[in-house]
Design an enzyme around this catalytic site. Structure first.
Site, short mmCIF file in Angstrom:
data_model
loop_
_atom_site.label_atom_id
_atom_site.label_comp_id
_atom_site.label_asym_id
_atom_site.label_seq_id
_atom_site.Cartn_x
_atom_site.Cartn_y
_atom_site.Cartn_z
N CYS A 1 36.46 30.26 33.97
CA CYS A 1 35.75 29.38 34.91
C CYS A 1 35.57 28.04 34.22
CB CYS A 1 34.42 29.99 35.35
SG CYS A 1 33.24 30.27 34.00
N ARG B 1 38.70 22.46 42.49
CA ARG B 1 38.82 22.24 41.04
C ARG B 1 40.03 22.99 40.49
NH1 ARG B 1 33.09 23.70 38.61
NH2 ARG B 1 34.23 23.43 36.64
#
Length: 278
Positions: free
Chosen positions: A236, A177
């Site tokens: 995050c 990601r």
């Protein structure tokens, strides 16, 4: 405080101390199909109160579980029987996953002494220790908030840091990601990372549901190019695993660590936010 962690042995010895408050912070990604609240009612550590990450949150934004105002936070945790002067021990039922987010939240609101139970509920249960079920009914307490802005970063601050490199930005999402190789689990977000940020997936700082040792964590951060002696901001997907990496940094000896509360849900959803891939 020498360490933000406590062991199950320590908790077993101190669980009945009047100045200790035990907090179940269990929370799961939607895809996990698990309810922290439902599991808490079924079984929790004796005397623990439940902190709902999505409930004790800013309701005026579409971003998930953002910090509420200090006054709203204080009112909510006061009803849970928590004072700012207590020793607050936070755990979750994944080992170490959501508890660090609540550890960071209490610290950001000025709680004096907040710890995370290393290994959480799974380790406690594996050791055959006692549990309880149903609701707890704590006596309300007064939590006096003392907001710590140095622990919290917003979009504008992180945008400035990205261009100036005044602080290292550490991304806790999985590597694929971070590199923009796979779509984000939340629809509508760009793929990639904040320019100049460094990748330290939160899954790398734990093993078997516990935080790695200080020496292992220092080596891990060093390999990723993170200097623990310098100011750091963690990010995050939505501010949960960023807190896990913030906790790991604290164990590794970092003294100046903040969390980007909006994280990639905010950054990746803004057309004016620069994005890097690779």
């Amino acid at each position: 405080m020498t360490t933000p962690l406590v062991t199950t042995d320590w908790l077993a010895e101190h669980i009945d101390d009047p100045n200790i408050v035990l907090v179940d912070a269990s929370w799961y990604m939607p895809a996990a199909n698990r309810s922290g609240r439902a599991e808490y009612l079924n079984s929790h550590l004796p005397g623990a109160v439940f902190f709902g990450i999505d409930d004790i949150a800013d309701k005026t934004t579409t971003l998930p579980h953002m910090l509420p105002t200090p006054a709203a936070f204080a009112e909510a945790v006061g009803k849970l029987g928590i004072a700012d002067t207590d020793t607050i021990v936070v755990y979750d039922e994944a080992g170490v996953f959501a508890a660090p987010r609540v550890w960071w939240s209490f610290r950001a609101m000025g709680a004096k002494d907040v710890r995370v139970l290393d290994g959480g509920g799974p380790k406690w249960r594996a050791e055959g220790r006692p549990t309880a079920s149903g609701e707890e009914h704590p006596t309300p307490r007064t939590f006096v908030p003392h907001y710590q802005p140095a622990l919290v970063q917003d979009f504008d601050a992180v945008l400035g840091l990205s261009s100036s490199k005044a602080k290292a930005i550490v991304d806790a999402r999985p590597g694929d990601r971070f590199r923009g190789e796979v779509p984000e689990p939340r629809p509508g977000l760009a793929s990639g990372h904040i320019p100049g940020s460094l990748s330290v997936p939160s899954s790398d700082v734990t093993a078997n549901g516990q935080l790695k040792s200080a020496a292992e964590l220092r080596a891990l951060f060093d390999k990723a190019g993170v200097d623990v002696t310098k100011p750091i901001v963690t990010s995050c997907g939505s501010g949960v695993t960023a807190s896990t990496v913030a906790l790991a940094l604290a164990i590794a000896g970092a003294k100046d660590v903040a969390v980007y509360d909006g994280s990639w849900t905010e950054w990746g959803g803004r057309a004016d936010a620069p994005v890097e891939r690779g």
